[in-house]
Motif scaffolding. Sequence first.
Motif, PDB file in Angstrom:
ATOM      1  N   THR A 169      -9.459   6.267   0.287  1.00 64.91           N
ATOM      2  CA  THR A 169      -9.422   5.136   1.212  1.00 64.91           C
ATOM      3  C   THR A 169      -9.985   3.882   0.549  1.00 64.91           C
ATOM      4  OG1 THR A 169     -11.551   5.857   2.148  1.00 64.91           O
ATOM      5  CG2 THR A 169      -9.554   6.567   3.292  1.00 64.91           C
ATOM      6  N   TRP A 170     -11.027   4.060  -0.276  1.00 67.42           N
ATOM      7  CA  TRP A 170     -11.582   2.923  -1.031  1.00 67.42           C
ATOM      8  C   TRP A 170     -10.543   2.360  -2.003  1.00 67.42           C
ATOM      9  CZ3 TRP A 170     -15.600  -0.389  -1.562  1.00 67.42           C
ATOM     10  CH2 TRP A 170     -15.763  -1.020  -2.800  1.00 67.42           C
ATOM     11  N   ILE A 171      -9.856   3.243  -2.721  1.00 69.44           N
ATOM     12  CA  ILE A 171      -8.863   2.806  -3.708  1.00 69.44           C
ATOM     13  C   ILE A 171      -7.747   2.000  -3.059  1.00 69.44           C
ATOM     14  CG2 ILE A 171      -7.009   3.675  -5.206  1.00 69.44           C
ATOM     15  CD1 ILE A 171      -8.940   5.929  -6.029  1.00 69.44           C
ATOM     16  N   VAL A 172      -7.287   2.454  -1.901  1.00 64.76           N
ATOM     17  CA  VAL A 172      -6.160   1.789  -1.236  1.00 64.76           C
ATOM     18  C   VAL A 172      -6.564   0.454  -0.630  1.00 64.76           C
ATOM     19  CG1 VAL A 172      -4.525   1.976   0.675  1.00 64.76           C
ATOM     20  CG2 VAL A 172      -4.954   3.955  -0.781  1.00 64.76           C
ATOM     21  N   GLN A 173      -7.734   0.390  -0.010  1.00 66.29           N
ATOM     22  CA  GLN A 173      -8.100  -0.793   0.778  1.00 66.29           C
ATOM     23  C   GLN A 173      -8.923  -1.822   0.010  1.00 66.29           C
ATOM     24  OE1 GLN A 173      -6.728  -1.671   3.341  1.00 66.29           O
ATOM     25  NE2 GLN A 173      -7.988  -2.108   5.121  1.00 66.29           N
ATOM     26  N   SER A 174      -9.734  -1.386  -0.948  1.00 62.74           N
ATOM     27  CA  SER A 174     -10.670  -2.320  -1.593  1.00 62.74           C
ATOM     28  C   SER A 174     -10.006  -3.492  -2.315  1.00 62.74           C
ATOM     29  CB  SER A 174     -11.596  -1.556  -2.554  1.00 62.74           C
ATOM     30  OG  SER A 174     -10.861  -0.904  -3.571  1.00 62.74           O
ATOM     31  N   GLN A 199       0.817  -1.208   0.000  1.00 60.65           N
ATOM     32  CA  GLN A 199       0.000   0.000   0.000  1.00 60.65           C
ATOM     33  C   GLN A 199       0.855   1.263   0.000  1.00 60.65           C
ATOM     34  OE1 GLN A 199      -2.432  -0.968   3.453  1.00 60.65           O
ATOM     35  NE2 GLN A 199      -4.195  -1.433   2.161  1.00 60.65           N
ATOM     36  N   TYR A 200       2.065   1.168   0.520  1.00 60.66           N
ATOM     37  CA  TYR A 200       2.962   2.331   0.505  1.00 60.66           C
ATOM     38  C   TYR A 200       3.352   2.735  -0.909  1.00 60.66           C
ATOM     39  CZ  TYR A 200       3.610   2.252   5.571  1.00 60.66           C
ATOM     40  OH  TYR A 200       3.417   2.318   6.925  1.00 60.66           O
ATOM     41  N   SER A 246      -4.156  16.407  -2.640  1.00 56.90           N
ATOM     42  CA  SER A 246      -3.108  15.380  -2.577  1.00 56.90           C
ATOM     43  C   SER A 246      -2.730  15.048  -1.135  1.00 56.90           C
ATOM     44  CB  SER A 246      -1.863  15.854  -3.337  1.00 56.90           C
ATOM     45  OG  SER A 246      -2.146  16.025  -4.700  1.00 56.90           O
ATOM     46  N   PHE A 247      -2.713  16.075  -0.277  1.00 53.59           N
ATOM     47  CA  PHE A 247      -2.408  15.827   1.139  1.00 53.59           C
ATOM     48  C   PHE A 247      -3.456  14.905   1.754  1.00 53.59           C
ATOM     49  CE2 PHE A 247      -3.352  16.911   5.569  1.00 53.59           C
ATOM     50  CZ  PHE A 247      -2.134  16.573   6.160  1.00 53.59           C
ATOM     51  N   PHE A 248      -4.714  15.164   1.457  1.00 52.21           N
ATOM     52  CA  PHE A 248      -5.767  14.324   2.014  1.00 52.21           C
ATOM     53  C   PHE A 248      -5.743  12.927   1.413  1.00 52.21           C
ATOM     54  CE2 PHE A 248      -7.264  18.173   3.880  1.00 52.21           C
ATOM     55  CZ  PHE A 248      -8.048  17.785   4.954  1.00 52.21           C
ATOM     56  N   ALA A 249      -5.309  12.822   0.170  1.00 56.25           N
ATOM     57  CA  ALA A 249      -5.140  11.493  -0.421  1.00 56.25           C
ATOM     58  C   ALA A 249      -4.067  10.721   0.326  1.00 56.25           C
ATOM     59  CB  ALA A 249      -4.771  11.620  -1.896  1.00 56.25           C
ATOM     60  N   SER A 250      -2.941  11.377   0.623  1.00 58.56           N
ATOM     61  CA  SER A 250      -1.871  10.736   1.387  1.00 58.56           C
ATOM     62  C   SER A 250      -2.345  10.377   2.792  1.00 58.56           C
ATOM     63  CB  SER A 250      -0.655  11.668   1.473  1.00 58.56           C
ATOM     64  OG  SER A 250      -0.168  11.995   0.196  1.00 58.56           O
ATOM     65  N   LEU A 251      -3.082  11.303   3.409  1.00 54.87           N
ATOM     66  CA  LEU A 251      -3.606  11.065   4.748  1.00 54.87           C
ATOM     67  C   LEU A 251      -4.552   9.869   4.756  1.00 54.87           C
ATOM     68  CD1 LEU A 251      -3.963  11.942   7.717  1.00 54.87           C
ATOM     69  CD2 LEU A 251      -5.807  13.459   6.948  1.00 54.87           C
ATOM     70  N   GLY A 252      -5.450   9.817   3.779  1.00 54.98           N
ATOM     71  CA  GLY A 252      -6.382   8.699   3.690  1.00 54.98           C
ATOM     72  C   GLY A 252      -5.664   7.384   3.495  1.00 54.98           C
ATOM     73  N   SER A 253      -4.643   7.393   2.624  1.00 58.75           N
ATOM     74  CA  SER A 253      -3.864   6.182   2.380  1.00 58.75           C
ATOM     75  C   SER A 253      -3.165   5.717   3.654  1.00 58.75           C
ATOM     76  CB  SER A 253      -2.839   6.445   1.276  1.00 58.75           C
ATOM     77  OG  SER A 253      -2.015   5.327   1.074  1.00 58.75           O
ATOM     78  N   TYR A 254      -2.602   6.671   4.389  1.00 54.72           N
ATOM     79  CA  TYR A 254      -1.899   6.336   5.632  1.00 54.72           C
ATOM     80  C   TYR A 254      -2.857   5.784   6.686  1.00 54.72           C
ATOM     81  CZ  TYR A 254       0.796   6.934   9.934  1.00 54.72           C
ATOM     82  OH  TYR A 254       1.408   6.726  11.147  1.00 54.72           O
ATOM     83  N   LEU A 255      -3.998   6.459   6.862  1.00 53.59           N
ATOM     84  CA  LEU A 255      -4.948   6.049   7.898  1.00 53.59           C
ATOM     85  C   LEU A 255      -5.523   4.673   7.630  1.00 53.59           C
ATOM     86  CD1 LEU A 255      -6.877   9.384   8.573  1.00 53.59           C
ATOM     87  CD2 LEU A 255      -5.193   8.270  10.051  1.00 53.59           C
ATOM     88  N   VAL A 256      -5.909   4.427   6.374  1.00 53.19           N
ATOM     89  CA  VAL A 256      -6.527   3.138   6.075  1.00 53.19           C
ATOM     90  C   VAL A 256      -5.507   2.008   6.161  1.00 53.19           C
ATOM     91  CG1 VAL A 256      -6.214   3.006   3.552  1.00 53.19           C
ATOM     92  CG2 VAL A 256      -8.291   2.106   4.600  1.00 53.19           C
ATOM     93  N   THR A 257      -4.236   2.313   5.914  1.00 50.75           N
ATOM     94  CA  THR A 257      -3.186   1.297   6.032  1.00 50.75           C
ATOM     95  C   THR A 257      -2.974   0.899   7.480  1.00 50.75           C
ATOM     96  OG1 THR A 257      -2.062   2.051   4.019  1.00 50.75           O
ATOM     97  CG2 THR A 257      -0.758   0.784   5.589  1.00 50.75           C
ATOM     98  N   HIS A 258      -3.015   1.882   8.390  1.00 51.97           N
ATOM     99  CA  HIS A 258      -2.683   1.620   9.792  1.00 51.97           C
ATOM    100  C   HIS A 258      -3.908   1.356  10.673  1.00 51.97           C
ATOM    101  CE1 HIS A 258       1.657   2.432   9.619  1.00 51.97           C
ATOM    102  NE2 HIS A 258       1.339   3.280   8.657  1.00 51.97           N
TER     103      HIS A 258
END
Length: 404
Positions: A238-243, A49-50, A358-370
């Motif tokens: 978050t959907w894109i990263v986790q789904s 996911q990173y 883009s910041f919120f995209a990074s934040l969403g990716s980080y949160l859903v990963t952890h």
Amino acid sequence: MQFNLKKFAITFPVVLVFLEIITFLSTDMYLPALPQIGEDFGMDQDMAQYTLTAWFMGSMSMQLFLGPITEKFGRKMTMIIGIILFILASFSCATSNNINMFLLSRFIQGTTVCVVIVAGYATIHELYSGARVIQIMAIMGSVTILAPALGPFLGALIITQGDWHNIFALLTVSAMIGLLGVYYIMPSDGQKNIRRQTDKNDDGHLLASIKYYRAIFTNRKFMSFTLINCFNIICFFTWIVQSPFIIIETYQKSEIYFGLTQLFVFVSFICGAQTAKLLITKLSAKRLCELGLTIVCSSIVLFIITSYMQLQLELIITGMIGIAFGAAMQSSLWNRLAIESCEQPMAHRVAVYSTMVSFFASLGSYLVTHLGDQTFLSLAMLMMGFVIIAVNIFFVVRSTIKLA
């Protein structure tokens, strides 16, 4: 040769959409391959996911610098250089044999993607004005969203016939075609009919840019409108990263099945954008925002209920389809409202707006990963938190919502 504004106004959005599709594909087409990439590089789900997080961080890192760069050196030259770097980064991804090189290449891809957003959309805002911008951006958004809609399905087809390296090889060739389009079709900054909105005394120096950025970041309306859109859009990231991991690993579905689910979600986004295009001349901006937020909130409740009851996967995904529709109804409108709320140079406004997304995209990716646990319920609850914040901001600024 005499400059023809109408010709550029018609053809340049087509070129920009093509480039946006390529940049979207650089994220979405390889989603079905994430589990395979993790296996090939010998890394766990978090590290896989990173590779998405690196892309989002890259797109966030350069945008504030691109504002003054495009104002000083020109939109077209900035676009050309950015696309060349994207081509090189995509080729590096296609030939990477270790995770460190792949992550670096993904980061560089992200930094160049924001060139298309900042330089390209600054030009769009200057070629059009008022409600026409909303309509054009809705049309562009509807076409562009075909990339994340079809990207996972196309990626699944590619990896079933070969491997994930071929995805980035295709991106490399496609970006070369886009480069030719920019070179021959994008209007140059020196052409007099482009409505540049810069300070007459602006020499492009750092101090002038700092002054502009400070004014934009302290503009209450700009920040409020942008944040509402960011908290809506973060649901998608978050959907894109986790789904992929939930559908492919937790539910044991195929990559093709995952691609089809994404197709339904993003076709719904297209329908929402088209609905906004039709309603923008019939409803007030405030009413359209209220309608979109209501649909998003109702759909998230449905997403939570179906996930909690562990109903059929198709029923659970119905909630996400509704979220996509409601968010798309608002996206172009919040963008334009934010852009209209301040008077600084266009590239600076677009740069700040895109940096925040883009910041919120990074934040969403980080949160859903952890914070995620590979269940749709945890994903839905996270989305609910984001949308509650968006709704609260909306009620604070709703009296100021008016489209020029």
